[in-house]
Enzyme design. Structure first.
Site: not given
Ligand code: UD1
Ligand code: CA
Length: 500
Positions: A15, A17, A22, A84, A113-114, A151, A396-397
């Site tokens: 996940l 998306a 924060r 999503q 994903g974190d 949770g 060189n330039y």
């Protein structure tokens, strides 16, 4: 690492998306980097390492950027992307992946994903918990002294998982629970899709919570929790957690290097990107940073404060302090630094010496060649055994194009030489110090390209005399500010200076 024997096929959903509000950043959270990789790279890589095929990454916020970064970091991998459009919650995000998993039968592991610190071991623990108990769902929990934000797992009287209640929906009593949902799940595919269709958004955040499938599973085909390390499963939600994750991952990489025989003088002052390799008996001094695809051989010393990016260092190389290198190759036994700068395309063969304040760009130094002080070599080829003196510059330039400088073997470039490219200096040739050369020098020749020296004997004494009161009227001839023409009376009296 060997992939475990599995009874059934494995797929993964990552996940990624969300915006990551924060983080307070324009960049999507999962693209913030730790150890040279975007956050989302790590869970995706772990799932791939376990043999998950496909790995479906759910993208939404800045979907294209996330997709591009992961595709670039893991080319060829069986990764698919699902969009999503609106972030309506974690269950809604998993649903978005369904189309990419049509017809898939087996286990689906779901990751956030974190979570850059997740290990393959932990992932395997959760997968195996489900297959061992033959239930519809397994998920990871962890104990946190401060569980706020997470949770909470509410257990049934028999001790089995009953439901997960989100922080914002929890009663004061539930908030005291310290066993929390880590956000890592493994579900049977058929069970997952059936269950998700029953999840609603009647909660404090009006979101579709993936966590609701725990209660549904507990009611039906069963759910089992697997306890995991709170360090590994920690999610990155803000800038401070990002820095902590980077430190923890760096420490892990450093430990792996030390286990393989690398001396890291101070692992707390060492930065290393994922994938960097270092050979045994190499000593890494404090405040070194090894980035990207850097590979260091064995028996080397990497000096304090050096930053090596995408650099290949062979065996027995000494990189003295404060060297900065990118996309360069350093041959065996070479000595570089302190304060050297190797830019893309710098290639040092064996036993090359590059010293302080020397900058190389797209330049090959042959075996044993030296440029030890204050020099710029760009678009150059320097033959074996050649010595490039202090203050040499390849021009060189020309303002529009770059031109090559070719210096043969065993040549000697005197200090403060300006080599206007394109130019070729032959084998064994000598360039006199202070030369500005615009033409090729054949092998074995001496080239002088400087003004002939003028010496004014007695000039100093003459000036002193000219400055005495008796001679006040007379100006010093030939001196800066001297007003009179050369050969004045006072000058002749002093046997004084004349231009030759
Ligand atoms: C979630 C869990 C919580 C758990 C915690 C562990 C839910 C409802 N809550 O909370 O129980 O303790 O992880 O870290 O699942 N995402 C999407 N689309 C969305 C929403 C989120 O792709 O619509 C992604 C995010 O980008 C992120 C991941 O899902 O990578 C988790 O979302 P996040 O908002 O961080 O969930 P938490 O509030 O941490
Ligand atoms: Ca989170």
């Amino acid at each position: 690492m060997p992939t475990p024997r599995r009874r059934e096929p494995l797929a993964a959903i990552v996940l990624a998306a969300g915006k990551g509000t924060r983080m307070r950043s324009r960049r999507p959270k999962v693209l913030h980097e730790v150890c040279g990789r975007p956050l989302a790279y790590y869970p995706v890589k772990r799932a791939l390492d376990l043999g998950a095929d496909p790995v479906v990454v759910v993208v939404g916020h800045q979907a294209e950027a996330v997709e591009a970064a992961l595709s670039a970091a893991l080319p060829e991998a069986p990764i698919r992307f699902a969009v999503q459009e609106k972030q309506l919650g974690t269950a809604h995000a998993v649903m978005a992946a369904k189309g990419q998993l049509r017809g898939f039968k087996g286990s689906i592991v779901i990751l956030s994903g974190d979570t850059p610190l997740l290990t393959e071991e932990t992932l395997r623990t959760v997968i195996e918990a489900r297959s061992r108990k033959d239930v519809g769902l397994s998920f990871a929990t962890m104990h946190l002294d401060n569980p706020s934000g997470y949770g909470r797992l509410v257990r049934a009287p028999d001790g089995g998982p009953a439901l997960i209640v989100e922080d914002k929906d929890a009663t004061p009593e539930e908030k005291r629970i310290t066993e929390v949902n880590a956000g890592l799940y493994c579900a049977d595919a058929a069970f997952l899709w059936k269950t998700l269709s029953r999840v609603d958004s009647k909660n404090a955040q009006k979101e579709f919570y993936l966590t609701d499938i725990v209660a549904i599973a507990a009611d039906g085909p069963g759910a089992v929790s697997a306890h995991v390390s709170s360090v590994e499963a920690a999610g990155v939600n803000d800038q401070e957690e990002l820095s902590l994750a980077a430190r923890a991952l760096t420490r892990r990489f450093a430990e792996t290097l030390m286990e393989s025989g690398v001396t890291i003088e101070d692992p707390e002052r060492f930065d290393v990107d994922e994938g960097v390799a270092v050979g045994p008996d190499t000593i890494i001094e404090p405040s070194v940073r090894l980035r990207g695809r850097t590979v260091v051989g064995s028996g080397c010393r990497i000096g304090q404060g050096s930053i090596l990016t995408d650099t290949a260092v062979a065996d027995n190389v000494t990189v003295n302090p404060y060297t900065v290198s990118a996309e360069a190759t350093i041959g065996a036994g070479s000595i570089v630094g302190p304060f050297s700068r190797l830019r893309p395309g710098a290639t040092l063969e064996e036993g090359v010496h590059i010293g302080n304040f020397v900058e190389l760009k797209k330049t090959r130094m042959g075996k044993g060649a030296k440029a030890n002080h204050l020099t710029y070599l760009g678009d150059a080829t320097v033959g074996a055994g050649t010595n490039v003196g202090c203050g040499t510059v390849t021009c060189n330039y020309d303002g529009e194009k770059k031109h090559p400088t070719v210096i043969g073997e065993r040549a000697f470039i005197g200090s403060d030489s300006i080599l206007v490219a394109p130019i070729t200096i032959g084998d064994g040739a000598y360039v006199a110090a202070g030369s500005t050369l615009t033409e090729d020098v054949p092998a074995g020749a001496l080239a002088l390209g400087r003004a002939r020296q003028t010496t004014k004997e007695g000039w100093v004494e003459a000036r002193k005399q000219a400055a005495t009161p008796s001679a006040k009227q007379a100006a010093v001839p030939g001196a800066p500010g001297g007003g009179q023409a050369n050969g004045s009376a006072s000058a002749r009296r002093a046997g004084g200076p004349r231009y030759k």
